[in-house]
Write a protein that holds these residues in place. Sequence first.
Motif, PDB file in Angstrom:
ATOM      1  N   VAL A  63      44.542  42.583  36.493  1.00 27.73           N
ATOM      2  CA  VAL A  63      44.456  41.184  36.055  1.00 27.73           C
ATOM      3  C   VAL A  63      43.029  40.658  36.221  1.00 27.73           C
ATOM      4  N   GLY A  78      42.951  35.306  28.832  1.00 25.72           N
ATOM      5  CA  GLY A  78      44.186  35.761  29.463  1.00 25.72           C
ATOM      6  C   GLY A  78      44.936  36.819  28.682  1.00 25.72           C
ATOM      7  N   ALA A  81      44.384  40.241  30.180  1.00 24.03           N
ATOM      8  CA  ALA A  81      44.999  40.268  31.514  1.00 24.03           C
ATOM      9  C   ALA A  81      46.513  40.478  31.394  1.00 24.03           C
ATOM     10  N   TRP A  82      47.154  39.751  30.466  1.00 23.63           N
ATOM     11  CA  TRP A  82      48.590  39.940  30.238  1.00 23.63           C
ATOM     12  C   TRP A  82      48.872  41.373  29.797  1.00 23.63           C
TER      13      TRP A  82
ATOM     14  N   VAL B  16      51.305  38.144  41.104  1.00 19.49           N
ATOM     15  CA  VAL B  16      50.188  38.298  40.161  1.00 19.49           C
ATOM     16  C   VAL B  16      50.457  37.536  38.864  1.00 19.49           C
ATOM     17  N   LEU B  20      48.189  34.583  37.428  1.00 24.25           N
ATOM     18  CA  LEU B  20      47.627  34.666  36.069  1.00 24.25           C
ATOM     19  C   LEU B  20      47.973  33.419  35.261  1.00 24.25           C
ATOM     20  N   ILE B  24      45.330  30.657  33.671  1.00 19.92           N
ATOM     21  CA  ILE B  24      45.290  30.262  32.253  1.00 19.92           C
ATOM     22  C   ILE B  24      45.422  28.749  32.113  1.00 19.92           C
TER      23      ILE B  24
END
Lengths: 185, 276
Positions: A63, A78, A81-82, B16, B20, B24
């Motif tokens: 991540v 993002g 990262a996803w 995590v 995340l 965002i």
Amino acid sequence: MDTLLRKSVGLFFWTLGVIGLVVIQVGFISSLPFPLNSINLLVALVVYRTVTRGVQKTLPWAVAAGLLYDLYAAWGFGVSAWCFLLVAILVSTCARHIVTNRSFFSLLALGVIGCLMYAAASVLVIWLYQIFSITVWSWSRVSAWEWMAGQVTDIFAVVLLLALLYIGFHRTVWDATTLDGVKGR
Amino acid sequence: MPRNLPHWYFRPVVIVTALLLAMIVLHMVGLLTTVEGLAMRATQPFASVAVRAGSFIGLPWVRRGDAIENDKITELYRQLAVENQQLKMQMRELQLAQKQTDFLQRRSQPFITARVVGKDLRREAQVIIIDQGSRAGIQEGLPVIVADGIFVGRVIEVGAEHAKVMLLTDSRSTVPAAFDRSPEIGGVVSGEFGVSLMFDLISKDKVVVAGDIVVTSELDPAVPRGLLIGTVSRVEPGRTNFFQTAYLQPMVQYQTVTLVAVLLTSATPDPASIDQ
């Protein structure tokens, strides 16, 4: 105190490693000519780390690398990262239940699975981002045929990288007894 | 919970994922701007070195074998085309006083030199990251050229100290263009999946031949006219009976670009007026 210092030094090198790899991806690899610029070093390392170190240790790394990569990438913040997160989870699950043989070829198979997951995740996440108006990115003008051809190149490059990583770190253990990160803690 | 997936497997996933999501959301509300700026500033010098290293190492692949001689000729042709273009423009300026004034005004517009510190050159994305941002006066939509007047793309996203430039080869890029020899023949140039350029909407009754030079037209106020785009490599009938399509060979190899100039066109506020 000694433990704290060791942890701090470890965190410093961990951060340095993440930054270094992202810089190599966005600076060095992207500047190489086709097809070398198709190499997705980060996906290969997410797969490799998941198999060798376990999903627990890979997720924060994946991540962090994904978020830093997204600062340089064309699609929204993002997305990578996803994608890395989903790749790590799927590869870990497959390594537990489907490709359970800890061999060289199982690592390569997991690399292919990781690449396919990355491609599917990128489509899915960008679609969700578009629904929630998080990104202006659009697949509308991307040719499906060109995209699929690109995925084949990506899979080949990732599998090649994984083979090199295996030969570099595990060549003396052909039966891959060290590839046990997914077995447990 | 499945027998083989104990709670310690799910816990990091949940943590995590939550982190995340939080990142965002913070990014969307703008609370991460400072951190992102710091991260970009910290990584840009290394990324810049990596870009130059990659471009240097990639050069032999680009110029391998017989392509070396071809490249020399192409380079010479490109230089001559640039020189020819400048001479033609000067001649036109002498003939047309009003246009001369416009041209000189456009050419006297300020520009900002920027170094390429990152690239995202996949088939579906053709974006470079440069080391100058809003602090230097860069805004979204500004045209970007390489040093000798070759149009390469536009700024699409601006940070304080960096900006993202969508290259003309990106499938989403478009720019009004015309032929250098016949400025009245216009159309739209767009990217072709990072590989080539397509000059579309050219009237079918006009004669287009391979080797014709294509430049930017005056139809886009943010892009000065006369910037070189590419040369025609082949011509095909268009999708309708009214138009034809020309495929262009770009004037520059995008993966080797390391230094660009962002033109501060008339649509842009004076950099001196921008809050430092």
